[in-house]
Design an enzyme around this catalytic site. Structure first.
Site, mmCIF file in Angstrom:
data_model
loop_
_atom_site.group_PDB
_atom_site.id
_atom_site.type_symbol
_atom_site.label_atom_id
_atom_site.label_comp_id
_atom_site.label_asym_id
_atom_site.label_seq_id
_atom_site.Cartn_x
_atom_site.Cartn_y
_atom_site.Cartn_z
ATOM 1 N N GLU A 1 10.246 -2.559 -9.312
ATOM 2 C CA GLU A 1 9.492 -1.584 -8.279
ATOM 3 C C GLU A 1 9.307 -0.372 -8.947
ATOM 4 O OE1 GLU A 1 9.135 -1.857 -4.634
ATOM 5 O OE2 GLU A 1 9.147 -3.897 -5.283
ATOM 6 N N ASP B 1 -2.150 1.375 -1.534
ATOM 7 C CA ASP B 1 -1.934 -0.290 -1.363
ATOM 8 C C ASP B 1 -2.355 -0.319 0.413
ATOM 9 O OD1 ASP B 1 0.168 1.117 -0.093
ATOM 10 O OD2 ASP B 1 1.466 -0.510 -1.083
ATOM 11 N N THR C 1 4.653 5.550 -0.406
ATOM 12 C CA THR C 1 5.731 4.922 -0.608
ATOM 13 C C THR C 1 6.433 5.875 -1.168
ATOM 14 O OG1 THR C 1 4.372 2.795 -1.048
ATOM 15 C CG2 THR C 1 6.430 2.948 -2.162
#
Length: 282
Positions: free
Chosen positions: A67, A85, A90
């Site tokens: 990640e 995305d 995020t």
């Protein structure tokens, strides 16, 4: 920093959402759920408990390598960006997203425990942008507030707690019930981190269902390696359906490397690659 994210969360986990175990990391509340009983049928066959402190640390490092391209998962409490995305921001140690609901749940839990915190005033905005990629009411001020909050032990504990509640505990408990050892437990955990809980075909529950149509779990009398390969095959099909997940190296050059070596207990030393970058835990 490379980071691939799961699809939007689907409410409910068919396999283990009602099973919880005592958190291995600091919790927001003093109330600690009792460990779920383990019957003879659900005892994991190959040994190894991912919830043990040493195995859990390995799991956090493995996920962080994929990640965040780093083994230093604790450095990710302060991480926040929009990676384009479609899921908004995020952030944090598990990639909480403003567009998928888990960031909202995290900030709400944090505020319940610490009302006077830098992120509390952004709750209305987080509710409005949930389900979208919008930054409305957030922006640079919100990013700065996230970084400031991440310096506190309370927000770090909140991230740990939500990670365990939504992802780690349900996936590890389900893996144990399916008769899987530490590697299988990690394979489940990594899948739920990327694909989210739920029953849809592209969620963790859907991938597990597809795998079980191909092979029996150890708890059903099947072979552990055969079943895990079926699970990883099913997962790769789903990963390739989305551009952000199309690189399957976290399966091919990490998890399958351990599985093909017979390391179902996930013992060290571990050597693997993600996106061509080598990593090692001794």
């Amino acid at each position: 920093m490379r980071k691939t994210m799961r699809p939007a969360l689907v409410a409910g986990l068919s396999v283990a959402s009602v099973l919880t175990i005592a958190l291995a990391t600091p919790a927001l509340s003093s109330a600690t759920p009792a460990p779920a009983p383990v019957s003879a049928a659900s005892a994991f066959a190959s040994g190894g408990d991912l919830a043990s402190p040493e195995k859990k640390e390995i799991a956090m490092q493995l996920v962080s390598s994929a990640e965040n391209s780093s083994l230093d998962w604790k450095a990710q409490y302060k991480y926040i960006e929009d990676i384009g995305d479609g899921r908004g921001y995020t952030a944090g140690i598990i990639g909480f997203c403003s567009g998928t609901g888990d960031m909202l749940e995290l900030v709400q839990a944090y505020t319940n425990s610490v009302p006077d915190n830098p992120l509390a005033k952004y709750l209305p905005a987080l509710k409005k942008v949930n389900g979208t990629d919008s930054h409305a009411g957030l922006g640079q001020a919100f990013e700065d507030a996230w970084v400031a909050a991440a310096k506190t032990s309370q927000f770090q504990a909140a991230q740990n707690s939500e990670r365990d509640r939504v992802y780690f505990n349900p996936s590890v408990n389900q893996a144990k019930s399916d008769g899987l050892g530490a590697l299988g437990q990690f394979i489940y955990y990594d899948a739920i981190v990327m694909h989210g809980p739920g029953d849809s075909s592209d969620s963790f529950g859907g991938i597990r269902k597809t795998a079980m149509n191909k092979a029996k779990t150890p708890a059903q009398g099947g072979n552990e390696t055969t079943y895990l390969k079926a699970f990883l095959d099913a997962r790769k099909v789903i990963m390739k359906q989305e551009e952000a997940h199309a690189d399957t190296s976290r399966v091919d050059t990490e998890q399958l490397v351990f599985l093909n070596a017979g390391n179902v207990d996930l013992h060290t030393p571990l050597k693997w690659k993600v996106y061509g970058e080598p990593f090692e835990i001794n």
